[in-house]
Enzyme design. Structure first.
Site, PDB file in Angstrom:
ATOM      1  N   GLU A 132      34.968  47.654  50.106  1.00 49.20           N
ATOM      2  CA  GLU A 132      34.993  46.552  49.143  1.00 49.20           C
ATOM      3  C   GLU A 132      36.222  45.657  49.267  1.00 49.20           C
ATOM      4  OE1 GLU A 132      33.804  47.282  45.199  1.00 49.20           O
ATOM      5  OE2 GLU A 132      32.978  49.270  45.610  1.00 49.20           O
ATOM      6  N   LYS A 148      31.981  41.409  36.994  1.00 49.95           N
ATOM      7  CA  LYS A 148      31.598  41.551  35.578  1.00 49.95           C
ATOM      8  C   LYS A 148      32.506  42.490  34.805  1.00 49.95           C
ATOM      9  CE  LYS A 148      26.697  40.411  35.807  1.00 49.95           C
ATOM     10  NZ  LYS A 148      26.269  40.867  37.159  1.00 49.95           N
ATOM     11  N   HIS A 180      41.431  34.568  47.368  1.00 50.09           N
ATOM     12  CA  HIS A 180      41.149  33.129  47.360  1.00 50.09           C
ATOM     13  C   HIS A 180      40.073  32.866  46.322  1.00 50.09           C
ATOM     14  CE1 HIS A 180      40.666  29.099  49.099  1.00 50.09           C
ATOM     15  NE2 HIS A 180      39.369  29.261  48.908  1.00 50.09           N
ATOM     16  N   TYR A 221      26.833  35.872  49.345  1.00 51.14           N
ATOM     17  CA  TYR A 221      26.009  36.993  49.824  1.00 51.14           C
ATOM     18  C   TYR A 221      25.312  36.594  51.118  1.00 51.14           C
ATOM     19  CZ  TYR A 221      26.628  39.310  45.332  1.00 51.14           C
ATOM     20  OH  TYR A 221      27.170  39.926  44.236  1.00 51.14           O
ATOM     21  N   ASN A 234      31.115  43.434  49.158  1.00 51.72           N
ATOM     22  CA  ASN A 234      30.791  44.723  49.790  1.00 51.72           C
ATOM     23  C   ASN A 234      30.158  44.555  51.172  1.00 51.72           C
ATOM     24  OD1 ASN A 234      31.173  45.040  46.953  1.00 51.72           O
ATOM     25  ND2 ASN A 234      30.185  47.040  47.050  1.00 51.72           N
ATOM     26  N   THR A 267      34.391  41.864  44.673  1.00 52.63           N
ATOM     27  CA  THR A 267      34.594  42.506  45.977  1.00 52.63           C
ATOM     28  C   THR A 267      33.341  42.300  46.815  1.00 52.63           C
ATOM     29  OG1 THR A 267      33.829  44.597  45.012  1.00 52.63           O
ATOM     30  CG2 THR A 267      36.212  44.278  45.202  1.00 52.63           C
ATOM     31  N   ARG A 297      47.849  52.672  49.470  1.00 52.68           N
ATOM     32  CA  ARG A 297      47.869  53.893  48.641  1.00 52.68           C
ATOM     33  C   ARG A 297      46.517  54.588  48.701  1.00 52.68           C
ATOM     34  NH1 ARG A 297      44.941  53.102  43.848  1.00 52.68           N
ATOM     35  NH2 ARG A 297      44.421  50.911  43.507  1.00 52.68           N
ATOM     36  N   GLY A 332      26.603  44.842  45.709  1.00 52.62           N
ATOM     37  CA  GLY A 332      27.207  46.128  45.349  1.00 52.62           C
ATOM     38  C   GLY A 332      26.635  46.621  44.030  1.00 52.62           C
TER      39      GLY A 332
HETATM   40  P1  ADP Z   1      28.732  43.167  43.978  1.00 51.34           P
HETATM   41  O1  ADP Z   1      28.731  44.361  43.115  1.00 51.34           O
HETATM   42  O2  ADP Z   1      27.370  42.684  44.341  1.00 51.34           O
HETATM   43  O3  ADP Z   1      29.624  43.340  45.181  1.00 51.34           O
HETATM   44  P2  ADP Z   1      30.840  41.676  42.696  1.00 51.34           P
HETATM   45  O4  ADP Z   1      30.890  41.472  41.222  1.00 51.34           O
HETATM   46  O5  ADP Z   1      31.788  42.637  43.306  1.00 51.34           O
HETATM   47  O6  ADP Z   1      29.360  42.003  43.072  1.00 51.34           O
HETATM   48  O7  ADP Z   1      31.036  40.272  43.331  1.00 51.34           O
HETATM   49  C1  ADP Z   1      31.130  40.157  44.705  1.00 51.34           C
HETATM   50  C2  ADP Z   1      30.550  38.864  45.251  1.00 51.34           C
HETATM   51  O8  ADP Z   1      31.271  37.747  44.724  1.00 51.34           O
HETATM   52  C3  ADP Z   1      30.728  38.811  46.746  1.00 51.34           C
HETATM   53  O9  ADP Z   1      29.642  39.394  47.416  1.00 51.34           O
HETATM   54  C4  ADP Z   1      30.834  37.332  47.009  1.00 51.34           C
HETATM   55  O10 ADP Z   1      29.538  36.811  47.244  1.00 51.34           O
HETATM   56  C5  ADP Z   1      31.388  36.748  45.708  1.00 51.34           C
HETATM   57  N1  ADP Z   1      32.827  36.377  45.746  1.00 51.34           N
HETATM   58  C6  ADP Z   1      33.317  35.235  45.217  1.00 51.34           C
HETATM   59  N2  ADP Z   1      34.651  35.159  45.375  1.00 51.34           N
HETATM   60  C7  ADP Z   1      35.047  36.301  46.017  1.00 51.34           C
HETATM   61  C8  ADP Z   1      36.312  36.794  46.449  1.00 51.34           C
HETATM   62  N3  ADP Z   1      37.446  36.100  46.264  1.00 51.34           N
HETATM   63  N4  ADP Z   1      36.343  38.003  47.084  1.00 51.34           N
HETATM   64  C9  ADP Z   1      35.201  38.690  47.249  1.00 51.34           C
HETATM   65  N5  ADP Z   1      33.981  38.278  46.875  1.00 51.34           N
HETATM   66  C10 ADP Z   1      33.882  37.083  46.250  1.00 51.34           C
HETATM   67  N1  RBF Z   2      38.458  52.065  42.188  1.00 52.29           N
HETATM   68  C1  RBF Z   2      38.913  53.251  41.766  1.00 52.29           C
HETATM   69  O1  RBF Z   2      38.188  54.007  41.161  1.00 52.29           O
HETATM   70  N2  RBF Z   2      40.190  53.663  42.046  1.00 52.29           N
HETATM   71  C2  RBF Z   2      41.059  52.872  42.723  1.00 52.29           C
HETATM   72  O2  RBF Z   2      42.207  53.280  42.964  1.00 52.29           O
HETATM   73  C3  RBF Z   2      40.618  51.585  43.155  1.00 52.29           C
HETATM   74  N3  RBF Z   2      41.443  50.764  43.828  1.00 52.29           N
HETATM   75  C4  RBF Z   2      40.998  49.538  44.238  1.00 52.29           C
HETATM   76  C5  RBF Z   2      41.844  48.685  44.922  1.00 52.29           C
HETATM   77  C6  RBF Z   2      41.419  47.417  45.349  1.00 52.29           C
HETATM   78  C7  RBF Z   2      42.361  46.541  46.087  1.00 52.29           C
HETATM   79  C8  RBF Z   2      40.091  47.008  45.072  1.00 52.29           C
HETATM   80  C9  RBF Z   2      39.610  45.661  45.496  1.00 52.29           C
HETATM   81  C10 RBF Z   2      39.235  47.845  44.381  1.00 52.29           C
HETATM   82  C11 RBF Z   2      39.671  49.119  43.955  1.00 52.29           C
HETATM   83  N4  RBF Z   2      38.838  49.973  43.254  1.00 52.29           N
HETATM   84  C12 RBF Z   2      39.281  51.213  42.852  1.00 52.29           C
HETATM   85  C13 RBF Z   2      37.394  49.750  43.326  1.00 52.29           C
HETATM   86  C14 RBF Z   2      36.761  49.209  42.145  1.00 52.29           C
HETATM   87  O3  RBF Z   2      36.458  50.302  41.329  1.00 52.29           O
HETATM   88  C15 RBF Z   2      35.483  48.559  42.665  1.00 52.29           C
HETATM   89  O4  RBF Z   2      35.804  47.450  43.449  1.00 52.29           O
HETATM   90  C16 RBF Z   2      34.628  48.175  41.532  1.00 52.29           C
HETATM   91  O5  RBF Z   2      34.167  49.326  40.892  1.00 52.29           O
HETATM   92  C17 RBF Z   2      33.436  47.335  41.980  1.00 52.29           C
HETATM   93  O6  RBF Z   2      32.511  48.093  42.684  1.00 52.29           O
HETATM   94 MG    MG Z   3      31.584  44.204  44.962  1.00 49.85          MG
END
Ligand code: ADP
Ligand code: RBF
Ligand code: MG
Length: 328
Positions: A243, A185, A248, A255, A193, A191, A268, A179
């Site tokens: 996302e 970070k 867990h 990935y 993606n 999340t 919501r 993502g």
């Molecule tokens: P990206 O921007 O690449 O999605 P993230 O910072 O959102 O990076 O981290 C997501 C990655 O972290 C996932 O692709 C997965 O490989 C790993 N990961 C580890 N634990 C979890 C979790 N509990 N839920 C989702 N992704 C997780």
């Molecule tokens: N991003 C938003 O800008 N507004 C939101 O209301 C919002 N709700 C989220 C709810 C959940 C359960 C999750 C997992 C993410 C949400 N995010 C939301 C997304 C978040 O901005 C995004 O996961 C990060 O920017 C990483 O790409």
């Molecule tokens: Mg992500």
């Protein structure tokens, strides 16, 4: 309070007559129509399309025609929206006054028409990210799932359960992709993606928002998850992303692994937040809501969906908990 159901007839796309019966109601349209009808709230359909087209369109949807006290087509008044004529005519046919009417509209001319008629107006823009243009409406919402009838003196929906709205489940899957590198970070919330373009139909059919359900991860198991679908208003993305945050602690990345989702409920709409801290706090709250709700039998039953387990049943188990899942 009398309520009008208007704009786009509550269905997606209407390219040609022959295709009309293939088109799906907008998310939340059936629920809203049923709710108004069962609570005896008179509802009209007011569209710029000729009346015969409107009638043909709604005849495909069971129970819709009977739900409208009046149907006004564009050919039945002098001027269509943005002129108020169509709404004034609807009010007249329902023997009520404009100030007693609530308009639900997806188009800008429709919002203008409703306000010009002296009615209350909720805008549900059909084009995402255009909410600012609809500022003349009394309220702008993201989808019909977000209508709060009690804000307008109407009976509230009673289908919310512990902060969640059950939906007709939908299923998507794909490899976990990179993502924005921001979840872990910047927010401390990873999340996983999914490539939205793989299932653009099913994703665009559902409104953006925060949903929850079950996630099956090949070789690992089935986990609770809460997810956002949309443009992340706080970060104002240009692409719609999918996302899921798996509830867990894996302690590592995964990935490329196949992720399968059963999405069973809505929490919501996506929102903007005044600070990063408040966004993070809200996502954690979503996590707590999902964690708890998924133990309710109505949601828990989907944990056993074959869809989630398919890759596991193909013999890719790794540990005891997996063997236990497979033997069920
Ligand atoms: P990206 O921007 O690449 O999605 P993230 O910072 O959102 O990076 O981290 C997501 C990655 O972290 C996932 O692709 C997965 O490989 C790993 N990961 C580890 N634990 C979890 C979790 N509990 N839920 C989702 N992704 C997780
Ligand atoms: N991003 C938003 O800008 N507004 C939101 O209301 C919002 N709700 C989220 C709810 C959940 C359960 C999750 C997992 C993410 C949400 N995010 C939301 C997304 C978040 O901005 C995004 O996961 C990060 O920017 C990483 O790409
Ligand atoms: Mg992500």
């Amino acid at each position: 309070m009398v309520c009008f159901w208007v704009g786009g007839a509550g269905v997606q796309d209407s390219r040609c007559l022959l295709l009309w019966c293939n088109i799906k109601p907008l998310p939340g349209a059936n629920r809203l129509i049923k709710h108004l009808r069962s609570n005896g709230v008179p509802t009209a359909l007011a569209s710029n399309s000729p009346r015969s087209n409107v009638e043909a369109k709604i005849s495909c949807h069971q129970g819709w025609k009977e739900s409208f006290t009046a149907i006004v087509g564009g050919d039945e008044v002098e001027k269509g929206k943005p002129s108020p004529d169509i709404f004034l005519e609807a009010a007249k046919r329902m023997n009520t006054t404009p100030s007693n009417c609530l308009v639900i509209e997806d188009s800008l001319p429709g919002v203008t028409a409703g306000k010009a008629a002296g009615m209350h107006v909720i805008a549900v823009p059909s084009v995402p990210k255009k909410t600012a243009e609809f500022s003349t409406a009394d309220e702008v919402i993201n989808s019909l799932l977000d209508v709060k009838p009690e804000n307008w003196g109407l009976p509230p929906f009673k289908d919310w359960i512990e902060g969640t709205l059950p939906i007709e489940p939908w299923f998507i899957s794909g490899p976990v992709i990179k993502g924005f590198g921001r979840g872990s970070k910047v927010l401390g919330i990873p999340t996983a993606n999914l490539p939205a373009e793989n299932f653009s139909d099913v994703v665009s059919e559902h409104t953006s928002g925060v949903y929850f359900g079950w996630a099956g991860l090949s070789t690992r198991g089935v986990y609770k998850m809460v997810m956002s679908i949309g443009w992340n208003p706080y970060f104002d993305n240009t692409e719609k992303t999918v996302e899921p945050w798996l509830l867990h602690d894996f302690g590592e990345d995964f990935y490329g692994e196949e992720l399968r989702l059963a999405i069973v409920g809505y929490i919501r709409p996506e929102a903007n937040f005044p600070s990063l801290e408040s966004l993070i706090e809200r996502i954690h709250e979503d996590g707590r809501i999902a964690e708890k709700a998924l133990d309710l039998p109505m949601y828990a039953q989907y944990k056993d969906s074959p869809y989630l387990r398919n890759p596991l049943q193909q013999g890719s188990t790794t540990d005891g908990s997996q063997a236990e899942l497979n033997s069920k």
